[in-house]
Design a protein around this motif. Structure first.
Motif, PDB file in Angstrom:
ATOM      1  N   THR A 125       0.795  -1.052  -0.140  1.00 49.82           N
ATOM      2  CA  THR A 125      -0.153   0.079  -0.081  1.00 49.82           C
ATOM      3  C   THR A 125       0.811   1.289  -0.052  1.00 49.82           C
ATOM      4  OG1 THR A 125      -1.940   1.227   1.127  1.00 49.82           O
ATOM      5  CG2 THR A 125      -0.111   0.253   2.576  1.00 49.82           C
ATOM      6  N   GLU A 129      -2.626   5.727   2.073  1.00 51.93           N
ATOM      7  CA  GLU A 129      -3.639   4.801   2.501  1.00 51.93           C
ATOM      8  C   GLU A 129      -3.513   4.358   3.974  1.00 51.93           C
ATOM      9  OE1 GLU A 129      -6.010   4.949   0.411  1.00 51.93           O
ATOM     10  OE2 GLU A 129      -6.304   2.806  -0.202  1.00 51.93           O
ATOM     11  N   ARG A 133      -6.801   4.895   6.089  1.00 49.80           N
ATOM     12  CA  ARG A 133      -7.547   3.495   6.066  1.00 49.80           C
ATOM     13  C   ARG A 133      -7.319   2.670   7.256  1.00 49.80           C
ATOM     14  NH1 ARG A 133     -10.959   3.070   1.859  1.00 49.80           N
ATOM     15  NH2 ARG A 133     -10.588   4.398   0.078  1.00 49.80           N
ATOM     16  N   TYR A 243      -8.553  -2.814   7.711  1.00 49.41           N
ATOM     17  CA  TYR A 243      -7.503  -2.435   6.780  1.00 49.41           C
ATOM     18  C   TYR A 243      -6.004  -2.523   7.626  1.00 49.41           C
ATOM     19  CZ  TYR A 243      -5.202  -0.308   2.637  1.00 49.41           C
ATOM     20  OH  TYR A 243      -4.528  -0.181   1.613  1.00 49.41           O
ATOM     21  N   ASN A 273      -6.004 -11.589   3.004  1.00 53.88           N
ATOM     22  CA  ASN A 273      -6.949 -10.715   1.800  1.00 53.88           C
ATOM     23  C   ASN A 273      -7.908 -11.731   1.206  1.00 53.88           C
ATOM     24  OD1 ASN A 273      -6.006  -8.042   1.841  1.00 53.88           O
ATOM     25  ND2 ASN A 273      -3.991  -8.448   0.530  1.00 53.88           N
ATOM     26  N   ARG A 277      -9.095  -7.553   4.554  1.00 57.03           N
ATOM     27  CA  ARG A 277      -8.158  -6.513   3.826  1.00 57.03           C
ATOM     28  C   ARG A 277      -6.820  -6.015   4.531  1.00 57.03           C
ATOM     29  NH1 ARG A 277      -9.281  -2.191   0.087  1.00 57.03           N
ATOM     30  NH2 ARG A 277      -7.433  -2.075  -1.060  1.00 57.03           N
TER      31      ARG A 277
END
Length: 399
Positions: A125, A129, A133, A243, A273, A277
């Motif tokens: 990522t 992010e 998140r 997340y 995943n 997530r």
């Protein structure tokens, strides 16, 4: 000698680590600066002439001597490569002309990531992010701030996250030694979870975590000093996260076959995943290594690799950013092109001082998460030539 500029500069990008913080203010003093930023922006601008075996010469003589060394060498190497994108492009052109390999000064650590990326691929990522998140952040083998001092300030406890409550984030430190975990405490006092183990034990700990994430049973109660029940709780927290981000710094994983630890991490991300997530994120970065890795790959179709310096009969050492880093030991003639504050135990065959991007000239770098390219501003006056200027003149003398 000159340090900070008298001019008022805003939104200055700091190249002292891979975060490339772009909110630095300069106006006789620094604002929003970490210790690494202060060291970088306050380094003196020494008036140093080029030299040949330690004797001052003018630039043309130094370049001519460097060309003579390279024209007679049968197997030269370009290394160090601490520079920005423009500088690297210029060096790459000359290296290709000489059919010389290239190796960044951080090759040993960055190659750990590259091996895993090439063999397994990965799901990673960005810092943005993470800020917007991430609700669970696992720092594996490092406190992060040793390498990226403002990571927690800018991306974890940031008040402007879009899709999560920063104060509610869970921060977990897994393994590593001599860690500063204080930045992992939230502004409201929420403490991080710390699962300590020796850095060299991370291969078995991360393998155990990967197995538990997949609901496998371990026939033991302790792994490298960590109770399996604690690892089981971490696995469950990661499965429940909206997340999760698993972060590592390749330079901190300094033991044989450390790439296997990184592989365990990215395979844990892949397993998570399947039902929730999660993402990985390789932090660290310095001396333009992310930029050099990307530019070398897109220009040659190959990632820069490690090389044995003893196998080369001439070495060009590029070091624009980190004057405190030493010239590698070699019996081959060394051509050094870099920061005017470099010092040598033994004078190199040729030394050519050049402008430092972000201080003496403008430049461009990739951030450590590879998703953002940021400009470096010229923040002080300097008469030093740029690396590209020197390489253009050197290249013209290569036969």
């Amino acid at each position: 000698m000159q340090t900070l500029t008298d001019h008022h500069l805003t939104a200055v990008t700091c190249p002292a680590c891979g975060l490339l913080c772009d909110d630095i203010l300069i106006n006789n003093q620094l604002q929003n600066a970490c210790a690494k930023s202060v060291t970088f922006f306050t380094q003196p601008s020494n008036i140093v002439l080029p030299s040949v075996t330690g004797k001052p010469v003018d630039l043309a003589v130094a370049i001519k001597k460097a060309a003579a060394i390279l024209n007679t060498a049968s197997n030269p190497i370009f290394t160090g490569l601490s520079t920005d994108l423009t500088g690297f492009r210029a060096v790459f052109h000359t290296a290709q002309k000489l059919k010389a390999p290239m190796m960044h000064m951080n090759a040993q650590s960055t190659w750990r990531n590259t091996k895993v990326l090439q063999s397994k691929g990965w799901q990673t990522t960005t810092l943005t992010e993470v800020k917007n998140r991430a609700d669970v952040i696992v720092c594996i083998g490092s406190d992060m701030i040793s390498h990226n001092p403002r990571f927690f300030e800018r991306y974890v406890w940031n008040k402007h996250a879009l899709f999560t409550d920063p104060q509610a984030r869970d921060v977990i430190y897994l393994g590593g030694e001599h860690l500063n975990t204080h930045p992992g405490i939230s502004p409201t006092g929420k403490q991080p979870t710390i699962l300590p183990c020796a850095t060299k034990s991370l291969p078995e700990v991360t393998a155990a975590l990967h197995a538990l994430i997949q609901h496998k049973t371990l026939n033991t109660t302790v792994v490298a000093g960590i109770a399996v029940a604690e690892l089981q709780a971490l696995a469950e927290r990661l499965r429940q996260a909206k997340y999760a981000v698993l972060i590592w710094v390749a330079k901190a994983l300094d033991y044989p076959h450390a790439e296997l630890t990184i592989q365990n991490i990215i395979e844990s991300v892949a397993a998570l995943n399947e039902h929730s997530r999660a993402m990985g994120l390789a932090l660290g970065g310095s001396d333009g290594d992310t930029t050099v890795n990307y530019a070398h790959t897109w220009l040659s179709a190959l990632a820069p690799a490690e090389h044995d310096l003893t196998q080369h009969d001439a070495m060009v050492w590029i070091n624009s950013f980190s004057h405190e880093k030493s010239l590698p030991s070699t019996t081959a003639p060394a051509i050094v092109i870099g920061n005017s504050n470099l010092h040598f135990a033994t004078p190199p065959a040729v030394f050519i001082p050049v402008a430092t991007p972000g201080l003496d000239c403008s430049g461009t770098l990739f951030r450590v998460d590879s998703s953002v390219v940021l400009p470096l501003k010229k923040t002080r006056e300097s008469a030093l030539p740029t690396l590209a200027d020197v390489m253009t003149k050197l290249d013209a003398l290569i036969t």
